[in-house]
Enzyme design. Structure first.
Site, short mmCIF file in Angstrom:
data_model
loop_
_atom_site.label_atom_id
_atom_site.label_comp_id
_atom_site.label_asym_id
_atom_site.label_seq_id
_atom_site.Cartn_x
_atom_site.Cartn_y
_atom_site.Cartn_z
N ILE A 152 0.88 -1.16 0.00
CA ILE A 152 0.00 0.00 0.00
C ILE A 152 0.92 1.21 0.00
CG2 ILE A 152 -1.80 1.25 1.25
CD1 ILE A 152 -2.63 -1.35 2.54
N ASP A 153 0.60 2.21 -0.81
CA ASP A 153 1.43 3.41 -0.83
C ASP A 153 1.62 3.95 0.58
OD1 ASP A 153 1.60 3.29 -3.57
OD2 ASP A 153 -0.01 4.73 -3.91
N LYS A 154 2.73 4.59 0.80
CA LYS A 154 3.07 5.12 2.12
C LYS A 154 1.94 5.96 2.70
CE LYS A 154 6.57 7.92 4.50
NZ LYS A 154 7.85 8.66 4.36
#
Length: 333
Positions: A152-154
């Site tokens: 998951i993106d930061k």
């Protein structure tokens, strides 16, 4: 065979992109050998690994086989930075939704990178899992580390699963490769996608104009499908100012939902990369009041069959505080 998880934002930003022109005279024999001659600072084994990772392309299409015959033209190499030092365990609090001897499911907060990378060497989910799981990690590939099968993106929050054993790692990887995972994301968008329900289908690859971004491409790239449904629209009925959108992933590509929603003219609110064009003044005020400083995207649901026990599992995470506050303010428009 399992595939590597897609690169996250930090890795995309850090990649060293090189263009290597192969002349007609040089295009003799296998492409790995030809590139090794042109790039003496890189071993042939390293070039073969880059090909296996899909990081070498020709005319926008990834080179599929190291033994493929070289052809004249420009080859693009996306070379990742050197692997960071072995991650160290860090005592970072985690919200654990499920854990057994084989895997662990976490509700990841926004701002936490999943894996160490340049710019995010510490404070990552991997660092936290190494501390939390400790001796219960039997090892992935002979190394005592958590198996990251998706990312998951930061700055995206929500549910993520990691393997603790080789058996779980292989099983989860197979489920993701077969798209046999239920993944639903909650997004708040600028305006509302039209029609209110549908599927967005389009291959995604790194942008040729900005290598830090992903983009829809007509040829090459990786096939991607996002099913979406507008659950609520805010503001004028004829032209909503914002919307609550449920996105169900059929595939899982880097930045997939963000790219697909932007392609419909309805990017995630607060998205610094794909959110071109400002929202209405009222929506901007709601974003500021809610304290939203990231893309309004949350991995809300993750469901799958346990790869070892066969148990059907489903996890749901409520919207975090910033997105819940934003929703309440948008409802007042």
């Amino acid at each position: 065979m399992t595939s590597e998880p897609p690169a996250d934002e930090a890795e995309l930003e850090a990649a060293d992109v090189r263009i290597v022109e192969i002349t007609t005279e040089e295009a003799v024999g296998r492409i790995d050998k030809v590139l090794a001659v042109r790039l003496p600072q890189m071993s042939r084994g390293r070039i073969q690994a880059l090909i296996a990772q899909g990081r070498i392309s020709f005319a926008g299409v990834a080179v599929a086989d190291s033994a493929a015959r070289a052809v004249a033209g420009d080859y693009t190499l996306s070379i990742p930075p050197p692997e960071p030092a072995e991650p160290a365990p860090e005592a970072i609090p985690l919200r654990v939704l499920f854990e057994d001897a084989h895997l662990i499911v976490i509700d990841k907060p926004a701002g936490m990178a999943v894996h160490p990378a340049p710019g995010s060497a510490n404070g990552t989910l991997v660092n936290a899992l190494l501390h939390h799981c400790g001796a219960s990690l039997s090892g992935i590939g002979g190394v005592a580390r958590p198996g990251i099968v998706h990312r998951i993106d930061k700055e995206t929050s929500g549910v993520i699963v990691a393997a603790k054993t080789d058996a779980a790692h292989h099983g989860l990887s197979a489920l993701f490769a077969a798209h046999d995972i239920d993944r639903v994301y909650l997004a708040f968008t600028r305006g509302a996608p039209h029609p209110a329900r549908g599927a967005i289908e389009g291959a995604i690859a790194r942008s040729t104009s900005d290598r830090k971004k992903m983009a829809l491409v007509k040829s090459g790239g990786r096939h991607a499908i996002t099913h979406y449904a507008v659950e609520a629209a805010y503001g004028p009925a004829e032209k909503p100012s914002a919307a609550r959108v449920a996105c169900r992933l059929e595939t899982g590509r880097t930045h997939q939902i963000r790219v697909h929603l932007a392609s419909k003219g309805a990017p995630c609110l607060g998205d610094p990369t794909y959110g071109s064009g400002p929202p209405t003044p009222a929506v901007r005020e709601a974003i500021a009041e809610a304290g939203l400083t990231r893309q309004a995207l949350h991995a809300q649901v993750l469901g799958f069959v346990h790869p070892v026990t066969g148990e059907t599992l489903r996890f749901e995470s409520p919207p975090p505080a910033d997105m819940a506050a934003l929703e309440a303010l948008l409802q007042a428009l």
